[in-house]
Design a protein around this motif. Structure first.
Motif, PDB file in Angstrom:
ATOM      1  N   GLN A  93       0.842  -1.199   0.000  1.00 51.48           N
ATOM      2  CA  GLN A  93       0.000   0.000   0.000  1.00 51.48           C
ATOM      3  C   GLN A  93       0.871   1.242   0.000  1.00 51.48           C
ATOM      4  N   SER A  94       1.941   1.183   0.751  1.00 47.88           N
ATOM      5  CA  SER A  94       3.025   2.158   0.693  1.00 47.88           C
ATOM      6  C   SER A  94       4.251   1.468   1.256  1.00 47.88           C
ATOM      7  N   TYR A 227       0.881   8.832  -5.386  1.00 48.05           N
ATOM      8  CA  TYR A 227       1.624   7.602  -5.667  1.00 48.05           C
ATOM      9  C   TYR A 227       2.848   7.834  -6.556  1.00 48.05           C
ATOM     10  N   ASN A 259       8.316   9.463  -1.005  1.00 44.83           N
ATOM     11  CA  ASN A 259       7.220   9.240  -1.931  1.00 44.83           C
ATOM     12  C   ASN A 259       6.069  10.197  -1.668  1.00 44.83           C
ATOM     13  N   THR A 262      -0.447   8.629  -0.611  1.00 41.04           N
ATOM     14  CA  THR A 262      -1.241   7.475  -1.015  1.00 41.04           C
ATOM     15  C   THR A 262      -2.627   7.946  -1.453  1.00 41.04           C
ATOM     16  N   GLU A 334       4.424   9.285   7.667  1.00 37.27           N
ATOM     17  CA  GLU A 334       3.521   9.286   6.525  1.00 37.27           C
ATOM     18  C   GLU A 334       2.304  10.138   6.860  1.00 37.27           C
ATOM     19  N   PHE A 336      -1.401  11.386   5.551  1.00 35.82           N
ATOM     20  CA  PHE A 336      -2.403  10.915   4.606  1.00 35.82           C
ATOM     21  C   PHE A 336      -3.768  11.528   4.889  1.00 35.82           C
ATOM     22  N   ASN A 739      -9.825   0.756   4.578  1.00 36.36           N
ATOM     23  CA  ASN A 739      -8.846   1.639   5.183  1.00 36.36           C
ATOM     24  C   ASN A 739      -9.417   2.423   6.375  1.00 36.36           C
ATOM     25  N   ILE A 750      -7.964   2.441  -3.171  1.00 40.74           N
ATOM     26  CA  ILE A 750      -6.650   2.759  -3.728  1.00 40.74           C
ATOM     27  C   ILE A 750      -6.517   2.069  -5.081  1.00 40.74           C
TER      28      ILE A 750
END
Length: 765
Positions: A93-94, A227, A259, A262, A334, A336, A739, A750
């Motif tokens: 997913q990541s 992404y 990165n 997501t 991360e 999100f 999620n 996703i």
């Protein structure tokens, strides 16, 4: 010959292969260039049971992909590999949240309080903690997958199997390789290695840099497309071989991700509800993202440092002592947008960090009638998961409870209409009321174990093996939260108890004995049948949170145990080599991870079972053409018993009932120094559910992908030009669904990677 893995003929297929006890192994026989033959997979020598054996003589179901086979298939990320190995699925997913699935059993929890199910090994060192496990796929000798509980071989996390990444080791002489590639989505990739040394000491430096634009356009201002990738991997290795009886390997690795975010896309909030979920998104995060969440942009900032040190010493005739030592540190932030929309609603971050260290020592002995190995292991890890939250009070209340039906939450033009709720609820006194909170879980886990295996050959055709691991572990959990009352609302927005930042802690100790029994019978020198019975165990969870008071709320989740019963046949006849295995797994106290109120928790789903078949076949049709195929079938899930509650009858998450792959490898000489190569492949995966309890809305129908790589090799392989394409038919499907947003009534989706293609150039010295 030194103790370890001496690959006399390296298999290039997904059929029979070496087993991942690489940390115990000596890869001196592997070619520095990574080139490989397919002469006879039965000549592969492995140390699966701590002594040298042919792969065909190991009574365990195992698969391998060599570095050369991954190059042929165009596999540049570990997540792409699983399509070619039956019984394995890897969902990335990541890089901060990879899911490793063996035979339908998933290991992906980010909680520091939970233990993994699938052991991930890197050069023989356990790196299974989810947030620290992912790393670049470059300059690997092989990736190996062992299926079924393997406690005596791979430690306590190998509840249902193990995945081993084995890096290429330094070799005598001077060699080098560099590959540069460019593809759609403005994708760059540069990787390679430089190797130099002699018979006593040699060194190797390897690297990989991958950068790619995001494939989901983000309409939010000051945010990147979603992404996108910016990943760097560096590895330095030293090998010291002062005599034919002693080898020492020291490996340093650094892995980095920068990165972009997501793409958690909503189907019911805003304009991200595009059919196929490949339309533009509007994920903007929080205006207080920098100060509350840690970064003003969505995305991942992750660093991993790793060092491992292995020595192998043949100190007497038939005897060897090997020690494996490792240390790993990870730090990942991360940010999100969990609601998948333009609303300032469910804006989260996860800051996961920690370290782990391990030491193992073992003795092995072998003669014509007996084989034995015994040793000890110590493992310690200390990690935490800090989750900050940012929202706007009126928006949260409106989007969660729809207090004012005429407002909605986000309209089709990506206008966050729910933000007007604050003004209505305060009679115009406020237009926006910011809110923030956080919670954190911690885990400090230690284990001490002793293990041993003994194999007896009453007659040359029959081998009987028995072994066990005796385990003692101490698990310490911590929890703290700051969940203040929200202005206007008068309560915390998240239904979590506020500890006012105070950390609660709890500690428990556990012990277990995990046995295994194997039998192997030689039908012919190259065809064997085997049977195995083994027990696997996932550690109990000392699950700690807070209850009203506030007081510590401790929930002890019992250890998950599984008895595995397996039988199979493996070997080669003529141009064919392969394996066929049938297994049955019986689970007690099956642990499931569910998202509740924005946090992952473990629940016991009761009993579960699994019946499956796995088969792999490789055929060397001519000197320039080989073909491969594999298939896996799983009929498993939580038992349909009333005592299993809401989980009764559910299929395991991320588990396809059917999975297969097929392809061929064509390498035709054109001139004495030039050849043309082509490797097309097709992969199939049947329907999967992304969560337990199962929901049709949170599932993915069957997916078939076509991949291709081909080109020309010049000057006896010194130069190579290749083109590649993955997902050639541009199949639109989901990588994940549900999620964090799902626990608030707004599931997010996703999209998986679309068609990618490009060209690459390789030079070797």
């Amino acid at each position: 010959m030194k103790f370890g893995i001496c690959i006399k003929t390296l298999m290039v297929g997904t059929a029979l292969a070496g087993i991942p006890v690489a940390a115990y192994a000596d890869e001196a026989g592997a070619a520095a260039s990574g080139a490989a033959d397919i002469d006879d997979s039965n000549q592969i020598v492995v140390t699966a049971q701590k002594v040298e054996q042919r792969a065909v003589d190991v009574p365990i179901t195992l698969s391998v992909a060599s570095g050369e086979r991954m190059r042929e298939l165009g596999v540049t990320d570990i997540g792409e590999l699983s399509a070619y190995i039956p019984g394995l699925n890897i969902q990335v997913q990541s890089a901060n949240n990879p899911g490793f699935v063996i035979r339908g059993i998933t290991s992906d929890s980010g909680s520091a309080q939970q233990g993994p199910r699938v052991t991930l090994y890197y050069n023989g060192v356990d790196i299974s903690r989810s947030r620290g496990a992912y790393q670049g796929n470059y300059d690997l000798e092989r990736i190996e997958v062992v299926k079924g509980p393997q406690a005596t071989l791979f430690g306590t996390a190998a509840t249902i199997g193990a995945i081993s990444l084995v890096s290429a080791k330094p070799q005598p002489g001077v060699s080098a390789e560099v590959t540069g590639g460019y593809g759609n989505l403005n994708a760059y990739r540069v990787e390679g290695f430089v190797n130099a040394g002699n018979d006593v000491i040699a060194g190797r430096v390897a690297w990989q840099w991958k950068k790619r634009d995001g494939y989901v356009k983000n309409l939010a201002p000051d945010q990147d497309d979603l992404y996108g990738q910016d990943q760097l991997g560096l590895r330095g290795s030293l090998r010291f071989t002062p005599s034919s009886d002693f080898t020492a390997d020291l490996v340093f690795t650094y892995d980095r991700q920068r990165n972009t975010g997501t793409p958690f896309l909503s189907k019911d909030l805003g304009s991200t509800s595009v059919d196929g979920l490949y339309g533009a998104a509007y994920l903007g995060g929080s205006p207080y993202s920098a100060e509350v969440l840690g970064s003003d942009k969505l995305g991942l900032n992750r660093d991993v440092y790793d060092v491992n040190f292995t020595t192998s010493w043949d100190f007497a005739d038939g005897w060897n002592f090997t020690t494996v030592n490792g240390y790993r540190h990870f730090d990942a932030l991360e940010v999100f947008d969990a609601d998948g929309s333009a609303a300032w609603y469910l804006e989260f971050a996860e800051h996961a960090k920690g370290w782990q260290a391990s030491h193992e020592g073992r003795f092995t002995y072998s003669d014509d009638q007996w084989r034995a190995s015994f040793g000890w292991n110590y493992f310690i890890e200390d990690s935490s998961q800090y989750v900050p939250f940012s929202s706007e009070v009126g928006t949260y209340l409106q989007c969660t409870a729809n207090l004012i039906p005429s407002l909605g939450c986000v309209n089709s033009s990506n206008v966050a209409t729910g933000a007007l709720a604050t003004s209505y609820l305060t009679s115009g006194a406020y237009s926006a009321v910011p809110y923030s909170s956080w919670y954190e879980n911690k885990g400090r886990n230690q284990s001490w174990s002793m293990f041993g295996d003994v194999t007896y050959k009453p007659v040359p055709q029959l081998e009987l093996t028995a072994g066990a691991r005796v385990l003692i572990e101490k698990r310490r959990s911590g929890y703290s939260a700051y969940q203040p009352d929200a202005p206007v609302y008068g309560q915390p927005l998240l239904p979590l108890v506020d500890t006012d930042g105070e950390t609660y802690s709890a500690q428990r100790s556990f012990a277990a004995v995990l046995p295994r029994f194997n039998a192997l019978y030689h039908l012919t020198p190259n065809v064997n049948v085997y049977a195995t019975i083994s027990e696997g165990r996932r550690s109990p969870v000392v699950q700690l949170s807070a209850a009203a008071g506030p007081v510590a709320d401790l929930d002890l989740i019992k250890a998950e145990t599984v008895w595995n019963y397996e039988a199979g046949i493996k070997g080669s006849v003529g141009i064919f080599s392969g394996s066929l295995g049938v297994y049955y797994d019986d689970y007690s106290n099956f642990q499931v991870t569910v998202t509740e109120n924005g946090q992952s928790v473990t629940r016991s789903a009761g009993s579960a079972s699994n019946l499956g078949v796995e088969a792999e076949l490789e055929a060397k049709l001519t000197t320039w053409l080989s073909a491969f195929g594999n298939v896996g079938f799983i009929s498993g899930g939580i038992d349909d018993n009333a005592s299993n509650g809401v989980y009764a009858g559910d299929q395991f998450r991320l588990q396809p009932k059917w999975q297969w792959a097929a392809g061929f490898n064509l390498n035709v000489p054109v001139t004495e120094n030039t050849s043309v190569f082509l490797t097309p492949s097709v992969t199939y995966r049947s329907k999967i559910y992304f969560e337990i309890p199962n929901s049709e809305a949170i599932s993915q129908d069957p997916v078939t992908l076509v991949n291709l790589r081909g080109g020309v090799s010049l000057m006896n392989g010194k130069f190579q030009i290749a083109g590649y394409a993955r997902n050639l038919g541009n199949e639109k499907y989901l990588l994940d669904a549900g999620n964090t947003g799902g626990s608030f009534g707004h599931a997010t989706y996703i999209p998986a990677e679309p068609r990618t293609y490009g060209i690459e150039f390789t030079a070797r010295y």
